[in-house]
Design a protein around this motif. Structure first.
Motif, PDB file in Angstrom:
ATOM      1  N   THR A   8       0.821  -1.218   0.000  1.00 18.21           N
ATOM      2  CA  THR A   8       0.000   0.000   0.000  1.00 18.21           C
ATOM      3  C   THR A   8       0.853   1.265   0.000  1.00 18.21           C
ATOM      4  O   THR A   8       0.387   2.328   0.371  1.00 18.21           O
ATOM      5  CB  THR A   8      -0.907   0.008   1.249  1.00 18.21           C
ATOM      6  N   THR A  10       3.949   3.848  -1.960  1.00 19.52           N
ATOM      7  CA  THR A  10       3.967   4.767  -3.103  1.00 19.52           C
ATOM      8  C   THR A  10       3.400   4.087  -4.353  1.00 19.52           C
ATOM      9  O   THR A  10       2.577   4.660  -5.064  1.00 19.52           O
ATOM     10  CB  THR A  10       5.435   5.194  -3.390  1.00 19.52           C
ATOM     11  N   MET A  11       3.843   2.872  -4.621  1.00 15.19           N
ATOM     12  CA  MET A  11       3.470   2.213  -5.878  1.00 15.19           C
ATOM     13  C   MET A  11       2.161   1.436  -5.762  1.00 15.19           C
ATOM     14  O   MET A  11       1.344   1.447  -6.683  1.00 15.19           O
ATOM     15  CB  MET A  11       4.591   1.285  -6.337  1.00 15.19           C
ATOM     16  N   GLU A  89      11.665  -3.064  -1.625  1.00 17.66           N
ATOM     17  CA  GLU A  89      12.647  -3.629  -2.573  1.00 17.66           C
ATOM     18  C   GLU A  89      13.672  -4.455  -1.792  1.00 17.66           C
ATOM     19  O   GLU A  89      14.835  -4.055  -1.614  1.00 17.66           O
ATOM     20  CB  GLU A  89      13.307  -2.485  -3.362  1.00 17.66           C
ATOM     21  N   LYS A  94      10.281 -10.307  -0.556  1.00 19.36           N
ATOM     22  CA  LYS A  94       9.534 -10.701  -1.763  1.00 19.36           C
ATOM     23  C   LYS A  94       9.429 -12.230  -1.853  1.00 19.36           C
ATOM     24  O   LYS A  94       8.366 -12.762  -2.204  1.00 19.36           O
ATOM     25  CB  LYS A  94      10.199 -10.122  -3.020  1.00 19.36           C
ATOM     26  N   ASN A 114       6.448  -5.846  -9.047  1.00 18.17           N
ATOM     27  CA  ASN A 114       6.766  -4.492  -9.513  1.00 18.17           C
ATOM     28  C   ASN A 114       8.206  -4.119  -9.129  1.00 18.17           C
ATOM     29  O   ASN A 114       8.553  -2.942  -9.091  1.00 18.17           O
ATOM     30  CB  ASN A 114       5.763  -3.511  -8.881  1.00 18.17           C
ATOM     31  N   SER A 116      11.975  -3.026  -8.880  1.00 18.45           N
ATOM     32  CA  SER A 116      12.703  -2.035  -9.679  1.00 18.45           C
ATOM     33  C   SER A 116      13.989  -2.590 -10.250  1.00 18.45           C
ATOM     34  O   SER A 116      14.596  -1.967 -11.117  1.00 18.45           O
ATOM     35  CB  SER A 116      13.102  -0.858  -8.790  1.00 18.45           C
ATOM     36  N   ILE A 232      10.770   9.283  -5.883  1.00 21.48           N
ATOM     37  CA  ILE A 232      10.899   7.816  -5.912  1.00 21.48           C
ATOM     38  C   ILE A 232      10.981   7.268  -4.491  1.00 21.48           C
ATOM     39  O   ILE A 232      10.376   6.241  -4.154  1.00 21.48           O
ATOM     40  CB  ILE A 232      12.170   7.412  -6.706  1.00 21.48           C
ATOM     41  N   LYS A 271       7.876  10.622   0.997  1.00 24.20           N
ATOM     42  CA  LYS A 271       7.113   9.718   1.867  1.00 24.20           C
ATOM     43  C   LYS A 271       7.389   9.922   3.349  1.00 24.20           C
ATOM     44  O   LYS A 271       6.557   9.556   4.169  1.00 24.20           O
ATOM     45  CB  LYS A 271       7.282   8.265   1.446  1.00 24.20           C
TER      46      LYS A 271
HETATM   47  N1  LIG Z   1       9.033   4.378  -5.573  1.00 21.94           N
HETATM   48  C1  LIG Z   1       9.149   4.244  -6.871  1.00 21.94           C
HETATM   49  O1  LIG Z   1       9.318   5.245  -7.603  1.00 21.94           O
HETATM   50  C2  LIG Z   1       9.087   2.910  -7.517  1.00 21.94           C
HETATM   51  C3  LIG Z   1       9.182   1.742  -6.757  1.00 21.94           C
HETATM   52  N2  LIG Z   1       9.100   0.525  -7.392  1.00 21.94           N
HETATM   53  C4  LIG Z   1       9.191  -0.724  -6.624  1.00 21.94           C
HETATM   54  O2  LIG Z   1       7.920  -0.958  -6.040  1.00 21.94           O
HETATM   55  C5  LIG Z   1       8.079  -1.649  -4.801  1.00 21.94           C
HETATM   56  C6  LIG Z   1       7.427  -0.831  -3.698  1.00 21.94           C
HETATM   57  O3  LIG Z   1       8.071   0.422  -3.615  1.00 21.94           O
HETATM   58  P1  LIG Z   1       7.358   1.703  -2.960  1.00 21.94           P
HETATM   59  O4  LIG Z   1       5.902   1.618  -3.126  1.00 21.94           O
HETATM   60  O5  LIG Z   1       8.096   2.873  -3.457  1.00 21.94           O
HETATM   61  O6  LIG Z   1       7.743   1.488  -1.424  1.00 21.94           O
HETATM   62  P2  LIG Z   1       7.080   2.132  -0.132  1.00 21.94           P
HETATM   63  O7  LIG Z   1       8.183   2.212   0.874  1.00 21.94           O
HETATM   64  O8  LIG Z   1       6.311   3.359  -0.452  1.00 21.94           O
HETATM   65  O9  LIG Z   1       6.051   1.009   0.304  1.00 21.94           O
HETATM   66  C7  LIG Z   1       6.485  -0.266   0.678  1.00 21.94           C
HETATM   67  C8  LIG Z   1       5.303  -1.172   0.974  1.00 21.94           C
HETATM   68  O10 LIG Z   1       5.827  -2.455   1.349  1.00 21.94           O
HETATM   69  C9  LIG Z   1       5.241  -2.850   2.564  1.00 21.94           C
HETATM   70  N3  LIG Z   1       6.213  -3.696   3.258  1.00 21.94           N
HETATM   71  C10 LIG Z   1       7.436  -3.320   3.708  1.00 21.94           C
HETATM   72  N4  LIG Z   1       8.039  -4.365   4.290  1.00 21.94           N
HETATM   73  C11 LIG Z   1       7.176  -5.416   4.197  1.00 21.94           C
HETATM   74  C12 LIG Z   1       7.187  -6.763   4.640  1.00 21.94           C
HETATM   75  N5  LIG Z   1       8.235  -7.244   5.305  1.00 21.94           N
HETATM   76  N6  LIG Z   1       6.122  -7.557   4.371  1.00 21.94           N
HETATM   77  C13 LIG Z   1       5.053  -7.056   3.690  1.00 21.94           C
HETATM   78  N7  LIG Z   1       4.976  -5.802   3.270  1.00 21.94           N
HETATM   79  C14 LIG Z   1       6.014  -4.996   3.529  1.00 21.94           C
HETATM   80  C15 LIG Z   1       4.925  -1.558   3.285  1.00 21.94           C
HETATM   81  O11 LIG Z   1       3.928  -1.775   4.267  1.00 21.94           O
HETATM   82  C16 LIG Z   1       4.425  -0.711   2.122  1.00 21.94           C
HETATM   83  O12 LIG Z   1       3.089  -1.045   1.804  1.00 21.94           O
HETATM   84  C17 LIG Z   1       9.587  -1.862  -4.619  1.00 21.94           C
HETATM   85  O13 LIG Z   1       9.932  -3.116  -5.130  1.00 21.94           O
HETATM   86  C18 LIG Z   1      10.170  -0.741  -5.463  1.00 21.94           C
HETATM   87  O14 LIG Z   1      11.474  -1.011  -5.910  1.00 21.94           O
HETATM   88  C19 LIG Z   1       8.880   0.404  -8.737  1.00 21.94           C
HETATM   89  C20 LIG Z   1       8.714   1.513  -9.505  1.00 21.94           C
HETATM   90  C21 LIG Z   1       8.860   2.851  -8.959  1.00 21.94           C
END
Ligand SMILES: NC(=O)C1=CN([C@@H]2O[C@H](COP(=O)(O)OP(=O)(O)OC[C@H]3O[C@@H](n4cnc5c(N)ncnc54)[C@H](O)[C@@H]3O)[C@@H](O)[C@H]2O)C=CC1
Ligand SMILES: CC(=O)CC(=O)SCCNC(=O)CCNC(=O)[C@H](O)C(C)(C)COP(=O)(O)OP(=O)(O)OC[C@H]1O[C@@H](n2cnc3c(N)ncnc32)[C@H](O)[C@@H]1OP(=O)(O)O
Length: 281
Positions: A8, A10-11, A89, A94, A114, A116, A232, A271
């Motif tokens: 839930t 950013t992405m 990430e 994952k 998703n 990166s 990002i 964020k």
């Molecule tokens: N931020 C960006 O611009 C982009 C990010 N991505 C990729 O998308 C994915 C998510 O990135 P964001 O949304 O930016 O990150 P974010 O930090 O905004 O959100 C991370 C999400 O992962 C959840 N999370 C964290 N640790 C967890 C765990 N141990 N078990 C279950 N859920 C967990 C959090 O509760 C949150 O919902 C990553 O793989 C990132 O590399 C891909 C394209 C663009």
């Protein structure tokens, strides 16, 4: 088609919004009620912006929101056709999620990540269906950005690839195929550029505003590298640099120490309210 979006942040919320905008029912899997509530607030803000900009009718907004249902239980994913994982990430995180999804989802479901930069092959190997595991890489902010990189791992089938290309097109995005490689196409170029922007800033060559202005006006980028790093998430930028650095074992991908320091200080960008710029006002 029934879609589940896991994560839930950013992405995750942007991906959920995009599928709902295209008319799909979306199950949004979060870890807490608070995180789901925050995601819905972001979706509301994003849809309102589209209405303000005259890109969407106000009535459509409520219909889109109603298509997104929340869950905190992976068990609810048993009848979905496509899962898109958008959590941190971090490979161990994952792998655990894909093992869980593989055990719950119906055998024909496609499990997309998703990620990166991480290996699709390694994620696929944690499941009993590596032929149905694929990268579906959206760009931030998801509702605004046209590209989806469709990344095949070593064992991803042509059928899975073709289905995901078609789905990406159907939701209004432009897909580009890539074979698995660290950072795929865009991030192997973009994130080292942001890292270099940080390096120029740390060297005192120019102020952060001047660096960003220079790249906006001199390279026609919509945002400068430091503002983009903040958008990002600097933790995500660091995670991608670490993958490039370790996978290629090439010093040209060394994350800048200032990037590490800012992540350690939780100055992650938009964020957390502060990164290179302050968003708390
Ligand atoms: N931020 C960006 O611009 C982009 C990010 N991505 C990729 O998308 C994915 C998510 O990135 P964001 O949304 O930016 O990150 P974010 O930090 O905004 O959100 C991370 C999400 O992962 C959840 N999370 C964290 N640790 C967890 C765990 N141990 N078990 C279950 N859920 C967990 C959090 O509760 C949150 O919902 C990553 O793989 C990132 O590399 C891909 C394209 C663009
Ligand atoms: C890391 C990875 O794995 C891959 C990646 O995603 S790399 C990042 C890729 N993304 C980019 O390069 C984005 C570059 N920037 C741009 O293209 C543009 O600046 C933009 C599309 C973000 C905004 O363009 P714009 O519409 O002209 O700007 P504007 O209307 O002034 O909006 C700017 C703001 O809206 C966001 N944005 C605008 N409309 C939005 C919408 N409908 N939904 C969500 N966010 C929106 C921006 O982030 C910014 O936030 P706030 O105003 O809330 O602080």
């Amino acid at each position: 088609m029934k879609i589940c979006v896991v994560g839930t942040g950013t992405m995750g919320n942007g991906i959920a919004q995009t599928f709902a905008q295209a008319g799909h029912d979306v199950l949004l899997k979060g870890r807490s009620e608070a995180s789901l509530e925050k995601a819905h607030k972001t979706i509301e803000k994003s849809l309102s912006k589209l209405v303000e900009k005259g890109k969407m009718e106000a009535a459509e907004k409520e219909a889109i929101k109603a298509r997104i249902k929340d869950t905190m239980d992976y068990g609810d994913c048993k009848d979905v056709d496509l899962v898109i994982e958008g959590v941190a990430e971090d490979m161990p995180t994952k792998l655990e999620i894909f093992k869980t999804l593989d055990a719950i989802c119906k055998p024909e479901a496609i499990l997309a990540t998703n990620t990166s930069s991480l290996s699709i092959t390694e994620i696929g190997a944690a499941t009993s269906r590596p032929d149905k595991v694929i990268g579906m890489h959206f760009f931030n902010p998801v509702p605004m950005m046209k590209l989806v990189e469709v990344i095949t791992g070593q064992l991803t089938s042509q059928e899975t690839h073709d289905k995901v290309m078609a789905i990406a097109t159907e939701i209004g995005k432009t897909p580009v195929s890539a074979n698995e490689a660290p950072g795929f196409v865009v991030n192997r170029i973009l994130i080292p550029m942001i890292n270099e922007g940080i390096s120029i800033y740390a060297d005192g060559v120019a102020s952060k505003e001047e660096i960003d202005e220079a790249m906006k006006l001199g390279a026609n980028h919509p945002m400068g590298p430091l503002a983009l790093g903040d958008l990002i998430g600097l933790d995500v930028c660091l995670a991608i640099m670490e993958v490039l650095f370790h996978e290629f074992e090439d010093s040209k991908y060394r994350p800048h120490p200032l990037l590490r320091k800012m992540v350690r200080a939780n100055q992650l960008g938009r964020k957390t309210g502060i990164g290179f710029y302050d968003y708390r006002k």
